[in-house]
Design a protein around this motif. Sequence first.
Motif, PDB file in Angstrom:
ATOM      1  N   GLY A 189       0.809  -1.459   0.303  1.00 32.66           N
ATOM      2  CA  GLY A 189      -0.188   0.078   0.045  1.00 32.66           C
ATOM      3  C   GLY A 189       0.781   1.257  -0.002  1.00 32.66           C
ATOM      4  N   VAL A 190       0.475   2.362  -0.649  1.00 32.55           N
ATOM      5  CA  VAL A 190       1.180   3.591  -0.797  1.00 32.55           C
ATOM      6  C   VAL A 190       0.199   4.656  -0.195  1.00 32.55           C
ATOM      7  CG1 VAL A 190       1.961   5.027  -2.651  1.00 32.55           C
ATOM      8  CG2 VAL A 190       2.302   2.888  -2.868  1.00 32.55           C
ATOM      9  N   ALA A 191      -1.100   4.596  -0.535  1.00 30.04           N
ATOM     10  CA  ALA A 191      -1.884   5.792   0.057  1.00 30.04           C
ATOM     11  C   ALA A 191      -3.175   5.400   0.178  1.00 30.04           C
ATOM     12  CB  ALA A 191      -1.598   7.062  -0.668  1.00 30.04           C
ATOM     13  N   THR A 192      -4.103   5.909   0.884  1.00 24.87           N
ATOM     14  CA  THR A 192      -5.470   5.522   1.017  1.00 24.87           C
ATOM     15  C   THR A 192      -6.211   7.109   1.017  1.00 24.87           C
ATOM     16  OG1 THR A 192      -5.680   5.435   3.251  1.00 24.87           O
ATOM     17  CG2 THR A 192      -5.206   3.309   1.933  1.00 24.87           C
ATOM     18  N   ARG A 193      -7.340   6.912   0.739  1.00 28.01           N
ATOM     19  CA  ARG A 193      -8.371   8.427   0.819  1.00 28.01           C
ATOM     20  C   ARG A 193      -9.631   7.646   1.236  1.00 28.01           C
ATOM     21  NH1 ARG A 193     -12.347  10.873  -0.574  1.00 28.01           N
ATOM     22  NH2 ARG A 193     -12.572  12.912  -0.694  1.00 28.01           N
ATOM     23  N   ASN A 194      -9.945   7.864   2.561  1.00 28.23           N
ATOM     24  CA  ASN A 194     -11.204   7.501   3.017  1.00 28.23           C
ATOM     25  C   ASN A 194     -12.412   8.321   2.527  1.00 28.23           C
ATOM     26  OD1 ASN A 194     -11.446   9.442   4.731  1.00 28.23           O
ATOM     27  ND2 ASN A 194     -11.215   8.337   6.483  1.00 28.23           N
ATOM     28  N   SER A 195     -13.696   7.864   2.764  1.00 28.53           N
ATOM     29  CA  SER A 195     -14.810   8.675   2.457  1.00 28.53           C
ATOM     30  C   SER A 195     -15.045  10.234   2.906  1.00 28.53           C
ATOM     31  CB  SER A 195     -16.231   7.724   2.695  1.00 28.53           C
ATOM     32  OG  SER A 195     -16.214   7.637   4.125  1.00 28.53           O
ATOM     33  N   LEU A 200      -9.857  11.720   4.268  1.00 28.23           N
ATOM     34  CA  LEU A 200      -8.577  11.761   5.049  1.00 28.23           C
ATOM     35  C   LEU A 200      -7.890  10.771   4.480  1.00 28.23           C
ATOM     36  CD1 LEU A 200     -10.178  11.342   8.537  1.00 28.23           C
ATOM     37  CD2 LEU A 200      -9.388  13.431   7.696  1.00 28.23           C
ATOM     38  N   THR A 201      -6.414  11.133   4.290  1.00 28.69           N
ATOM     39  CA  THR A 201      -5.651  10.491   3.506  1.00 28.69           C
ATOM     40  C   THR A 201      -4.457   9.820   4.467  1.00 28.69           C
ATOM     41  OG1 THR A 201      -4.175  12.528   3.259  1.00 28.69           O
ATOM     42  CG2 THR A 201      -5.836  11.548   1.390  1.00 28.69           C
ATOM     43  N   THR A 202      -3.918   8.741   4.188  1.00 25.97           N
ATOM     44  CA  THR A 202      -2.830   8.032   4.751  1.00 25.97           C
ATOM     45  C   THR A 202      -1.780   7.557   4.153  1.00 25.97           C
ATOM     46  OG1 THR A 202      -3.855   5.890   4.953  1.00 25.97           O
ATOM     47  CG2 THR A 202      -4.453   7.241   6.687  1.00 25.97           C
ATOM     48  N   TYR A 203      -0.548   7.414   4.412  1.00 28.44           N
ATOM     49  CA  TYR A 203       0.723   7.144   3.384  1.00 28.44           C
ATOM     50  C   TYR A 203       1.231   6.519   4.270  1.00 28.44           C
ATOM     51  CZ  TYR A 203      -0.986  11.595   1.295  1.00 28.44           C
ATOM     52  OH  TYR A 203      -1.886  12.559   0.614  1.00 28.44           O
ATOM     53  N   ALA A 204       2.015   5.398   3.271  1.00 25.50           N
ATOM     54  CA  ALA A 204       3.158   4.822   3.729  1.00 25.50           C
ATOM     55  C   ALA A 204       4.441   5.210   4.232  1.00 25.50           C
ATOM     56  CB  ALA A 204       3.396   3.644   2.712  1.00 25.50           C
ATOM     57  N   ASP A 205       5.137   4.971   5.217  1.00 28.52           N
ATOM     58  CA  ASP A 205       6.099   5.797   5.828  1.00 28.52           C
ATOM     59  C   ASP A 205       7.065   6.037   4.623  1.00 28.52           C
ATOM     60  OD1 ASP A 205       6.235   4.272   9.002  1.00 28.52           O
ATOM     61  OD2 ASP A 205       4.860   5.898   8.361  1.00 28.52           O
ATOM     62  N   VAL A 206       7.275   5.041   3.601  1.00 28.88           N
ATOM     63  CA  VAL A 206       8.302   5.234   2.735  1.00 28.88           C
ATOM     64  C   VAL A 206       7.997   6.466   1.584  1.00 28.88           C
ATOM     65  CG1 VAL A 206       9.257   2.903   2.835  1.00 28.88           C
ATOM     66  CG2 VAL A 206       7.338   3.562   1.192  1.00 28.88           C
ATOM     67  N   LYS A 240       5.744   9.052   2.665  1.00 25.97           N
ATOM     68  CA  LYS A 240       5.203  10.112   3.450  1.00 25.97           C
ATOM     69  C   LYS A 240       6.050  11.600   3.101  1.00 25.97           C
ATOM     70  CE  LYS A 240       3.188   8.738   7.057  1.00 25.97           C
ATOM     71  NZ  LYS A 240       2.954   8.214   8.387  1.00 25.97           N
ATOM     72  N   GLY A 241       5.367  12.538   2.917  1.00 22.42           N
ATOM     73  CA  GLY A 241       6.077  13.723   2.460  1.00 22.42           C
ATOM     74  C   GLY A 241       6.582  13.849   1.206  1.00 22.42           C
ATOM     75  N   ARG A 242       6.582  12.943   0.235  1.00 22.74           N
ATOM     76  CA  ARG A 242       6.617  12.856  -1.239  1.00 22.74           C
ATOM     77  C   ARG A 242       5.645  12.553  -2.094  1.00 22.74           C
ATOM     78  NH1 ARG A 242       9.951   9.333  -3.254  1.00 22.74           N
ATOM     79  NH2 ARG A 242       9.471   7.512  -1.666  1.00 22.74           N
ATOM     80  N   PHE A 243       4.463  11.918  -1.433  1.00 17.71           N
ATOM     81  CA  PHE A 243       3.420  11.617  -2.473  1.00 17.71           C
ATOM     82  C   PHE A 243       2.137  12.306  -1.710  1.00 17.71           C
ATOM     83  CE2 PHE A 243       4.718   7.335  -4.246  1.00 17.71           C
ATOM     84  CZ  PHE A 243       6.077   7.803  -4.593  1.00 17.71           C
ATOM     85  N   THR A 244       1.307  12.607  -2.633  1.00 20.49           N
ATOM     86  CA  THR A 244       0.023  13.442  -2.225  1.00 20.49           C
ATOM     87  C   THR A 244      -1.248  12.888  -2.922  1.00 20.49           C
ATOM     88  OG1 THR A 244       1.256  15.267  -1.604  1.00 20.49           O
ATOM     89  CG2 THR A 244      -1.250  15.393  -1.897  1.00 20.49           C
ATOM     90  N   VAL A 245      -2.222  12.290  -2.345  1.00 21.68           N
ATOM     91  CA  VAL A 245      -3.473  11.942  -2.901  1.00 21.68           C
ATOM     92  C   VAL A 245      -4.289  13.289  -2.918  1.00 21.68           C
ATOM     93  CG1 VAL A 245      -5.495  10.609  -2.698  1.00 21.68           C
ATOM     94  CG2 VAL A 245      -3.249   9.685  -1.919  1.00 21.68           C
ATOM     95  N   SER A 246      -4.901  13.358  -4.083  1.00 26.74           N
ATOM     96  CA  SER A 246      -5.994  14.388  -4.202  1.00 26.74           C
ATOM     97  C   SER A 246      -6.985  13.831  -5.252  1.00 26.74           C
ATOM     98  CB  SER A 246      -5.497  15.621  -4.746  1.00 26.74           C
ATOM     99  OG  SER A 246      -4.918  15.439  -6.046  1.00 26.74           O
ATOM    100  N   GLY A 247      -8.175  14.778  -5.549  1.00 33.81           N
ATOM    101  CA  GLY A 247      -9.268  14.179  -6.384  1.00 33.81           C
ATOM    102  C   GLY A 247      -9.730  15.398  -7.086  1.00 33.81           C
ATOM    103  N   ASP A 248     -10.381  15.192  -8.037  1.00 30.57           N
ATOM    104  CA  ASP A 248     -11.475  15.983  -8.727  1.00 30.57           C
ATOM    105  C   ASP A 248     -12.779  15.456  -8.879  1.00 30.57           C
ATOM    106  OD1 ASP A 248     -12.795  17.610 -10.718  1.00 30.57           O
ATOM    107  OD2 ASP A 248     -11.218  18.001 -11.695  1.00 30.57           O
ATOM    108  N   ASN A 249     -13.682  15.820  -7.765  1.00 35.53           N
ATOM    109  CA  ASN A 249     -15.029  15.411  -7.655  1.00 35.53           C
ATOM    110  C   ASN A 249     -15.879  15.573  -9.008  1.00 35.53           C
ATOM    111  OD1 ASN A 249     -14.116  14.684  -5.253  1.00 35.53           O
ATOM    112  ND2 ASN A 249     -15.438  16.070  -4.149  1.00 35.53           N
ATOM    113  N   THR A 250     -15.747  16.500  -9.755  1.00 35.22           N
ATOM    114  CA  THR A 250     -16.562  16.858 -10.830  1.00 35.22           C
ATOM    115  C   THR A 250     -16.162  15.896 -12.119  1.00 35.22           C
ATOM    116  OG1 THR A 250     -14.965  18.583 -11.726  1.00 35.22           O
ATOM    117  CG2 THR A 250     -16.743  19.182 -10.217  1.00 35.22           C
ATOM    118  N   LYS A 251     -14.925  15.436 -12.106  1.00 34.66           N
ATOM    119  CA  LYS A 251     -14.501  14.471 -13.155  1.00 34.66           C
ATOM    120  C   LYS A 251     -14.279  13.059 -12.527  1.00 34.66           C
ATOM    121  CE  LYS A 251     -11.644  18.089 -15.720  1.00 34.66           C
ATOM    122  NZ  LYS A 251     -10.163  18.471 -15.957  1.00 34.66           N
TER     123      LYS A 251
END
Length: 124
Positions: free
Chosen positions: A47-53, A56-62, A64-75
């Motif tokens: 696992g690298v990252a998760t985003r819950n409903s 909220l996002t969580t990241y694997a330690d390896v 963290k600080g380099r990867f970011t989860v985001s999203g576009d709800n309209t698309k």
Amino acid sequence: QVQLVESGGGSVLAGGSLRLSCVVSGYPYSRYCMGWFRQAAGKEREGVATRNSEGLTTYADVVKGRFTVSGDNTKNILYLAMNSLKPEDTAMYYCAANIRGGYCGFLSRIFGYWGQGTQVTVSS
């Protein structure tokens, strides 16, 4: 029908950046648990990252600080921005969805839907 299609992978030099996209169809990703996983050659999927409903996002330690989860709800697209990439980040990256609710974490068996993957290669 739920479908996930990843894109955005490629080959970069160490220190570079990529942004992966996961186009979600069949349901609004923002209502459910979404995850990013990766699998390097000869290694187990991790696992690298998760985003819950709740967003909220969580990241694997390896990562963290380099990867970011985001999203576009309209698309209805989930993104994984990856910065300061390292050769050890080389892997096939997968987007996954858990639409059954409950726990949202790095346990791959809770995710019932997976994309086909997109390859990320980082060279030194």
